[in-house]
Design a protein around this motif. Sequence first.
Motif, short mmCIF file in Angstrom:
data_model
loop_
_atom_site.label_atom_id
_atom_site.label_comp_id
_atom_site.label_asym_id
_atom_site.label_seq_id
_atom_site.Cartn_x
_atom_site.Cartn_y
_atom_site.Cartn_z
N MET A 1 0.90 -1.32 -0.02
CA MET A 1 -0.09 0.00 0.07
C MET A 1 0.94 1.12 0.05
O MET A 1 1.68 1.26 0.64
CB MET A 1 -0.89 -0.02 1.19
CG MET A 1 -1.68 1.20 1.71
SD MET A 1 -2.77 1.29 3.09
CE MET A 1 -3.49 -0.37 3.06
N LYS A 2 0.63 2.20 -0.90
CA LYS A 2 1.50 3.32 -0.91
C LYS A 2 1.01 4.21 0.40
O LYS A 2 0.03 3.95 1.04
CB LYS A 2 0.76 4.25 -2.07
CG LYS A 2 1.40 3.84 -3.39
CD LYS A 2 0.67 4.59 -4.44
CE LYS A 2 1.27 4.17 -5.96
NZ LYS A 2 0.90 4.77 -7.02
N ILE A 3 2.03 4.89 0.94
CA ILE A 3 1.77 5.50 2.14
C ILE A 3 0.54 6.72 2.01
O ILE A 3 -0.19 6.78 2.93
CB ILE A 3 3.05 6.31 2.58
CG1 ILE A 3 2.83 6.98 3.83
CG2 ILE A 3 3.31 7.57 1.80
CD1 ILE A 3 4.15 7.12 4.99
N SER A 4 0.56 7.24 0.71
CA SER A 4 -0.77 8.08 0.41
C SER A 4 -2.21 7.18 0.59
O SER A 4 -3.06 7.85 1.19
CB SER A 4 -0.63 8.64 -0.85
OG SER A 4 -0.63 7.62 -1.83
N ASP A 5 -2.00 5.97 0.39
CA ASP A 5 -3.44 5.25 0.34
C ASP A 5 -3.54 4.91 2.04
O ASP A 5 -4.82 4.72 2.45
CB ASP A 5 -3.31 3.89 -0.23
CG ASP A 5 -3.11 4.14 -1.51
OD1 ASP A 5 -4.01 5.03 -2.14
OD2 ASP A 5 -2.70 3.28 -2.47
N PHE A 6 -2.56 4.60 2.58
CA PHE A 6 -2.65 4.37 4.19
C PHE A 6 -2.86 5.60 4.83
O PHE A 6 -3.82 5.56 5.92
CB PHE A 6 -1.23 3.80 4.84
CG PHE A 6 -1.37 3.57 6.09
CD1 PHE A 6 -2.03 2.44 6.74
CD2 PHE A 6 -0.41 4.25 7.04
CE1 PHE A 6 -1.98 2.12 7.75
CE2 PHE A 6 -0.67 3.75 8.40
CZ PHE A 6 -1.47 2.96 8.89
N SER A 7 -2.46 6.83 4.41
CA SER A 7 -2.83 8.00 4.96
C SER A 7 -4.32 8.42 4.75
O SER A 7 -5.20 8.86 5.68
CB SER A 7 -1.99 9.43 4.50
OG SER A 7 -2.39 10.47 4.66
N ALA B 1 6.66 -3.85 7.16
CA ALA B 1 7.63 -4.67 6.18
C ALA B 1 7.08 -4.09 4.72
O ALA B 1 6.25 -3.39 4.46
CB ALA B 1 6.86 -5.98 6.37
N ARG B 2 7.97 -4.62 3.95
CA ARG B 2 7.70 -3.92 2.32
C ARG B 2 7.69 -5.08 1.43
O ARG B 2 8.03 -6.10 1.54
CB ARG B 2 9.02 -3.17 1.96
CG ARG B 2 9.08 -1.91 2.91
CD ARG B 2 10.06 -0.72 2.27
NE ARG B 2 10.15 0.35 3.11
CZ ARG B 2 9.76 1.25 2.56
NH1 ARG B 2 8.83 1.44 1.58
NH2 ARG B 2 9.72 2.57 3.29
#
Length: 128
Positions: free
Chosen positions: A1-7, A30-31
């Motif tokens: 998940m992109k950090i923008s999606d998690f945001s 984890a990545r």
Amino acid sequence: MKISDFSAYSGVPSETIRYYERRGLLPSPARKPSNYRMYSKEDAARVRFLHNLQSLGLSLSQLVTLLSICDEEKPLSVDDESFVQEIVEDLEVRRALSDRLRITLCALMTGEKRPHIAEKMFGHGYAP
């Protein structure tokens, strides 16, 4: 998940999430092979918890201590209980201040005179 999606999912700005990761308040996720982060629902709850506490005025050191207390699976020590009690008391003071401000602003909207809002909220001493 992109950090923008998690945001978007967590409701916490990306920069704040990165800050929490840098400060060790949120474990580095984890990545995937694509290098996208893999966040969990627990991560989202944790960043919301941190963000809400920070918005209520808790300091970074208070957040660190509070997280360590919350992450332990044992009864609170006397020191931990005292620390939590201090936060509760501080929040009560902030709530009372917020309540006075809300009442004053509502009065302002209903046409009460505008001068001396601080005096209306706090009296002549201007202290909470």
